[in-house]
Each structure stands twice: as structure tokens, then as C-alpha cells.
Design a protein around this motif. Structure first.
Motif, PDB file in Angstrom:
ATOM      1  N   PRO A 299     -13.064  -8.812 -18.716  1.00 49.16           N
ATOM      2  CA  PRO A 299     -14.479  -9.208 -18.406  1.00 49.16           C
ATOM      3  C   PRO A 299     -15.195  -7.806 -18.323  1.00 49.16           C
ATOM      4  O   PRO A 299     -14.397  -6.925 -17.970  1.00 49.16           O
ATOM      5  CB  PRO A 299     -14.239  -9.680 -16.844  1.00 49.16           C
ATOM      6  N   GLY A 300     -16.360  -7.907 -18.658  1.00 48.72           N
ATOM      7  CA  GLY A 300     -17.256  -6.556 -18.697  1.00 48.72           C
ATOM      8  C   GLY A 300     -17.552  -6.306 -17.267  1.00 48.72           C
ATOM      9  O   GLY A 300     -17.120  -6.935 -16.330  1.00 48.72           O
ATOM     10  N   PRO A 301     -18.223  -5.164 -17.218  1.00 49.26           N
ATOM     11  CA  PRO A 301     -18.837  -4.770 -15.973  1.00 49.26           C
ATOM     12  C   PRO A 301     -19.722  -5.790 -15.184  1.00 49.26           C
ATOM     13  O   PRO A 301     -20.303  -6.644 -15.794  1.00 49.26           O
ATOM     14  CB  PRO A 301     -19.650  -3.541 -16.194  1.00 49.26           C
ATOM     15  N   VAL A 302     -19.768  -5.684 -13.716  1.00 53.97           N
ATOM     16  CA  VAL A 302     -20.725  -6.630 -13.199  1.00 53.97           C
ATOM     17  C   VAL A 302     -22.181  -6.549 -13.447  1.00 53.97           C
ATOM     18  O   VAL A 302     -22.617  -5.165 -13.618  1.00 53.97           O
ATOM     19  CB  VAL A 302     -20.440  -6.478 -11.694  1.00 53.97           C
ATOM     20  N   THR A 303     -22.733  -7.574 -13.866  1.00 53.80           N
ATOM     21  CA  THR A 303     -24.383  -7.396 -14.339  1.00 53.80           C
ATOM     22  C   THR A 303     -24.909  -8.258 -13.156  1.00 53.80           C
ATOM     23  O   THR A 303     -24.369  -8.585 -12.017  1.00 53.80           O
ATOM     24  CB  THR A 303     -24.570  -8.113 -15.565  1.00 53.80           C
ATOM     25  N   HIS A 304     -26.358  -8.093 -13.233  1.00 55.49           N
ATOM     26  CA  HIS A 304     -27.073  -8.722 -12.152  1.00 55.49           C
ATOM     27  C   HIS A 304     -27.211 -10.255 -12.278  1.00 55.49           C
ATOM     28  O   HIS A 304     -27.917 -11.025 -11.665  1.00 55.49           O
ATOM     29  CB  HIS A 304     -28.652  -8.210 -12.571  1.00 55.49           C
ATOM     30  N   HIS A 305     -26.723 -10.802 -13.530  1.00 56.09           N
ATOM     31  CA  HIS A 305     -26.484 -12.509 -13.795  1.00 56.09           C
ATOM     32  C   HIS A 305     -25.620 -13.052 -12.891  1.00 56.09           C
ATOM     33  O   HIS A 305     -24.312 -12.743 -12.848  1.00 56.09           O
ATOM     34  CB  HIS A 305     -26.338 -12.846 -15.260  1.00 56.09           C
ATOM     35  N   HIS A 306     -26.035 -13.845 -11.665  1.00 51.46           N
ATOM     36  CA  HIS A 306     -24.896 -14.482 -10.688  1.00 51.46           C
ATOM     37  C   HIS A 306     -24.529 -15.645 -11.201  1.00 51.46           C
ATOM     38  O   HIS A 306     -23.723 -16.402 -10.525  1.00 51.46           O
ATOM     39  CB  HIS A 306     -25.695 -14.346  -9.393  1.00 51.46           C
ATOM     40  N   ARG A 307     -25.164 -16.205 -12.336  1.00 47.79           N
ATOM     41  CA  ARG A 307     -24.894 -17.533 -12.644  1.00 47.79           C
ATOM     42  C   ARG A 307     -24.852 -17.633 -14.194  1.00 47.79           C
ATOM     43  O   ARG A 307     -25.377 -16.835 -14.660  1.00 47.79           O
ATOM     44  CB  ARG A 307     -26.020 -18.665 -12.115  1.00 47.79           C
ATOM     45  N   THR A 308     -23.951 -18.455 -14.644  1.00 49.94           N
ATOM     46  CA  THR A 308     -23.792 -18.461 -16.148  1.00 49.94           C
ATOM     47  C   THR A 308     -25.249 -18.976 -16.772  1.00 49.94           C
ATOM     48  O   THR A 308     -25.583 -20.036 -16.307  1.00 49.94           O
ATOM     49  CB  THR A 308     -22.818 -19.503 -16.613  1.00 49.94           C
ATOM     50  N   PRO A 309     -26.070 -18.404 -17.622  1.00 51.05           N
ATOM     51  CA  PRO A 309     -27.010 -18.608 -18.053  1.00 51.05           C
ATOM     52  C   PRO A 309     -26.978 -20.002 -19.122  1.00 51.05           C
ATOM     53  O   PRO A 309     -25.889 -20.213 -19.648  1.00 51.05           O
ATOM     54  CB  PRO A 309     -27.505 -17.608 -18.937  1.00 51.05           C
TER      55      PRO A 309
ATOM     56  N   SER B  62     -19.333  -9.074  10.309  1.00 51.58           N
ATOM     57  CA  SER B  62     -19.356  -8.830   8.897  1.00 51.58           C
ATOM     58  C   SER B  62     -20.158 -10.027   7.996  1.00 51.58           C
ATOM     59  O   SER B  62     -20.668  -9.698   6.968  1.00 51.58           O
ATOM     60  CB  SER B  62     -17.903  -8.902   8.210  1.00 51.58           C
ATOM     61  N   ILE B  63     -20.047 -11.263   8.375  1.00 51.11           N
ATOM     62  CA  ILE B  63     -20.531 -12.212   7.600  1.00 51.11           C
ATOM     63  C   ILE B  63     -22.165 -12.092   7.829  1.00 51.11           C
ATOM     64  O   ILE B  63     -22.853 -12.317   6.756  1.00 51.11           O
ATOM     65  CB  ILE B  63     -20.232 -13.660   8.121  1.00 51.11           C
ATOM     66  N   ALA B  64     -22.592 -11.671   8.847  1.00 50.58           N
ATOM     67  CA  ALA B  64     -24.007 -11.431   9.015  1.00 50.58           C
ATOM     68  C   ALA B  64     -24.385 -10.563   8.321  1.00 50.58           C
ATOM     69  O   ALA B  64     -25.656 -10.540   7.348  1.00 50.58           O
ATOM     70  CB  ALA B  64     -24.311 -11.085  10.503  1.00 50.58           C
ATOM     71  N   LEU B  65     -23.788  -9.214   7.923  1.00 44.45           N
ATOM     72  CA  LEU B  65     -24.029  -8.358   7.233  1.00 44.45           C
ATOM     73  C   LEU B  65     -24.150  -8.703   5.745  1.00 44.45           C
ATOM     74  O   LEU B  65     -25.174  -8.280   4.944  1.00 44.45           O
ATOM     75  CB  LEU B  65     -22.855  -7.105   7.203  1.00 44.45           C
ATOM     76  N   VAL B  66     -23.118  -9.616   5.247  1.00 44.31           N
ATOM     77  CA  VAL B  66     -23.051 -10.020   3.813  1.00 44.31           C
ATOM     78  C   VAL B  66     -24.304 -10.989   3.646  1.00 44.31           C
ATOM     79  O   VAL B  66     -24.742 -10.800   2.489  1.00 44.31           O
ATOM     80  CB  VAL B  66     -21.870 -10.786   3.705  1.00 44.31           C
ATOM     81  N   GLY B  67     -24.791 -11.759   4.516  1.00 44.72           N
ATOM     82  CA  GLY B  67     -25.819 -12.453   4.270  1.00 44.72           C
ATOM     83  C   GLY B  67     -27.018 -11.853   4.088  1.00 44.72           C
ATOM     84  O   GLY B  67     -28.116 -12.144   3.570  1.00 44.72           O
ATOM     85  N   VAL B  68     -27.358 -10.885   4.897  1.00 44.09           N
ATOM     86  CA  VAL B  68     -28.580 -10.057   4.992  1.00 44.09           C
ATOM     87  C   VAL B  68     -28.641  -9.194   3.889  1.00 44.09           C
ATOM     88  O   VAL B  68     -29.750  -8.939   3.163  1.00 44.09           O
ATOM     89  CB  VAL B  68     -28.502  -9.013   6.353  1.00 44.09           C
ATOM     90  N   ARG B  69     -27.636  -8.478   3.598  1.00 38.60           N
ATOM     91  CA  ARG B  69     -27.628  -7.074   2.390  1.00 38.60           C
ATOM     92  C   ARG B  69     -27.331  -7.539   1.272  1.00 38.60           C
ATOM     93  O   ARG B  69     -27.829  -7.056   0.039  1.00 38.60           O
ATOM     94  CB  ARG B  69     -26.488  -6.071   2.737  1.00 38.60           C
ATOM     95  N   MET B  70     -26.564  -8.811   0.891  1.00 36.04           N
ATOM     96  CA  MET B  70     -26.249  -8.947  -0.525  1.00 36.04           C
ATOM     97  C   MET B  70     -26.927 -10.057  -1.251  1.00 36.04           C
ATOM     98  O   MET B  70     -27.152 -11.128  -0.517  1.00 36.04           O
ATOM     99  CB  MET B  70     -24.638  -9.590  -0.600  1.00 36.04           C
ATOM    100  N   GLY B  71     -27.199  -9.921  -2.447  1.00 35.54           N
ATOM    101  CA  GLY B  71     -28.274 -10.948  -3.086  1.00 35.54           C
ATOM    102  C   GLY B  71     -27.168 -11.813  -3.853  1.00 35.54           C
ATOM    103  O   GLY B  71     -26.016 -11.288  -4.102  1.00 35.54           O
TER     104      GLY B  71
END
Length: 302
Positions: free
Chosen positions: A287-297, A19-28
């Protein structure tokens, strides 16, 4: 990921590795682990300070139990080593049991005096190291050396939380939606980081002890609005979570000297609550819906 990949939630070393390997490969947007030696030293020191506090509490409880048998009515709740020594000095037991109780109690007093010295030295060491990080958490009413160090150690990079709502959900101060049909209600979250939740709880307790603090005024307004004391306390902790979040964000901006004078300008995720818990927005995390921002701007230098 383990459930989706295998069709069942059984936890084994093999399925975890897969599962850890799948997370590392698929998730940005995954964050790299960074080893910060300053935070590691802080963790060691704050853990030691916590153990000293636990030893102090245990010894005081033992001393109270003995004083109940030595002095009628015992001693007051907030008992210091000097006060306990003064009480024991005036006691003259005549039987062997009484003399043994006094001797054991006096040994506890001596141990307490040593703990006081060690706690004072530990606090001084923590303060000196915290100042090197450039944080302003010590300037918040109710945050001491242990609380500031625990926040820095457990939170790490505050920008990993996109909004103050995410931070509140992580530390357990955001209520959980328990609505059903037309009945809208929220319940207390039992999850989250309990170390940070405890820091925020103690921050709220300290503010409530003084009538002149804005935290106390915020709490009184909630009670006057019809909330029960426990509910008002949870509202205050939620507001203090926003203040801590904003403070840690501002510390990062100030340290990196972004913007004129090192201050962060307005952004689309700026906290609606002010720097003190008098500005009201909502008692729950929204909190609003998940966006593509992974870090606080954060603004970068021009």
C-alpha cells in the motif's frame, strides 16, 4: 493515542476514556457507527451455523474413537451418519462392554443425523438472507453460505478499506516485511481478523481440491517457480483476498446502480489482479502512503 497523551501505555478505564475523547476531537475522517439489522441477524445465524459445525466435528471424532474399538482398523476419515449406521448394523458384540460401545456409538449416529438436518436448514436460511443483500459472494468458487455471511458481517462496509492492500493487511493475508540489510524477506502475518482469514483459507483449500480451478493453476505455477507448498498457499490466499475485495466493491456499485449497467469503471485504485487468481502482480501487500482519502472513491451518477 494513550501513549502519546499520558506518556505511558498503562491501560485503565480513565485513560481509555480520555484517549477516546482525544481521538474523537482531533482526528478527522472517523466513521459513524451504523446499526444494520440485516447484518445483525446474519451474525446471529452464522454464529449458530458455526456452533453446529463444531458440534458435528466433535461428534464425528467421538464416533471414530468408538469405531476404532468396535471395528478393526476403524472407519474412513470422511464418515457420514448413514455409513456409520451401516457399519454398526453389521456388528454383533457378545460382551457387555462391546454392547455398550455399540449403543453409545448408535446414539452418536442419531445425534449426527439431527445435526445434518439442522445444518441443512441453517444453510438454507443463510442463503435466503444473503440473497436479499444483493451480494455475489456466493458465486465465488469456495465461498459457501457461512463464508459469505461471515464476510458480510465482519467486513461491513468494504469502502472503509482504501485499497486491496489495506484489506489484506486487515484479514492477515498480507505478509509482514522482515527484511534486514540486503536480505529482503517477508514472514507470515499472525494478526488480522482470524474469522476472515479462515474463510479465505477454506476458499483456497476448496480450489486446490479441483485441478481445473484457476486457483489450483495459480498455486501450481507458484510451486513450479520454486516456492514451497506453504508459501504457494499463502500467495493464493493473498490473491483470493484481492478477488473478495473487488467482488464486494462491485456489489456496492451494482446495488447503487452507478454507471452504465451498474458496473464500476476504472479508478486509480482498481485492483491490478483480475477476477481470478491467474493475474500476477506481487505476493506482498504494497500500500502507498496514507492520503486524505478516507473512503474508497466510487463514481456517482451523472
Amino acid at each position: 493515542m494513550r501513549v502519546f497523551a499520558t506518556g505511558q501505555g498503562r491501560k485503565t478505564d480513565d485513560t481509555d476514556a480520555h484517549s477516546i475523547a482525544l481521538v474523537g476531537v482531533r482526528m478527522g475522517g472517523l466513521r459513524s457507527v451504523v446499526h444494520d439489522q440485516t447484518l445483525e441477524v446474519l451474525r446471529l445465524l452464522v454464529d449458530r451455523r458455526r456452533r453446529l459445525g463444531e458440534d458435528h466435528t466433535r461428534m464425528v471424532c467421538q464416533l471414530h474413537a468408538l469405531l476404532l474399538e468396535i471395528v478393526p482398523g476403524g472407519a474412513k476419515k470422511d464418515l457420514s451418519a448413514a455409513q456409520a449406521r451401516k457399519i454398526l448394523t453389521g456388528v454383533r458384540p457378545k460382551d457387555p462392554v462391546g454392547r455398550t460401545r455399540k449403543r453409545v456409538a448408535m446414539e452418536l449416529v442419531v445425534d449426527l443425523e439431527r445435526i445434518y438436518v439442522r445444518k441443512k436448514a441453517a444453510n438454507k436460511e443463510l442463503v435466503e438472507l444473503i440473497k436479499t443483500t444483493g451480494t455475489t459472494l456466493l458465486g465465488l468458487h469456495g465461498i459457501g453460505p457461512s463464508g459469505a455471511a461471515r464476510l458480510l458481517v465482519e467486513v461491513g462496509d468494504i469502502t472503509r478499506f482504501p485499497t486491496r492492500g489495506h484489506f489484506a493487511s486487515w484479514n492477515g493475508t498480507a505478509p509482514i516485511d522482515a527484511s534486514s540489510g540486503d536480505n529482503a524477506r517477508h514472514r507470515l502475518s499472525r494478526g488480522g481478523n482470524r474469522h476472515i482469514n479462515h474463510v479465505l483459507h477454506m476458499m483456497a483449500v476448496v480450489q486446490l481440491r479441483t485441478r481445473t480451478t484457476q486457483g489450483r493453476a495459480y498455486y501450481d505455477r507458484k510451486v513450479a517457480a520454486g516456492k514451497r507448498p506453504n508459501e504457494a498457499m499463502r500467495c493464493l490466499k493473498r490473491r483470493l483476498s484481492d478477488i473478495v475485495y473487488r467482488t464486494m466493491l462491485d456489489d456496492i456499485v451494482t446495488t447503487s446502480a452507478t454507471g452504465p449497467g451498474g458496473h464500476r469503471g476504472a479508478s486509480h485504485i482498481s485492483s491490478a489482479a483480475g477476477s481470478q487468481p491467474q493475474t500476477d502482480t506481487s505476493d506482498q501487500s504494497l500500500p502507498g502512503p496514507v492520503t486524505h482519502h478516507h473512503r474508497t472513491p466510487i463514481k456517482t451518477p451523472a
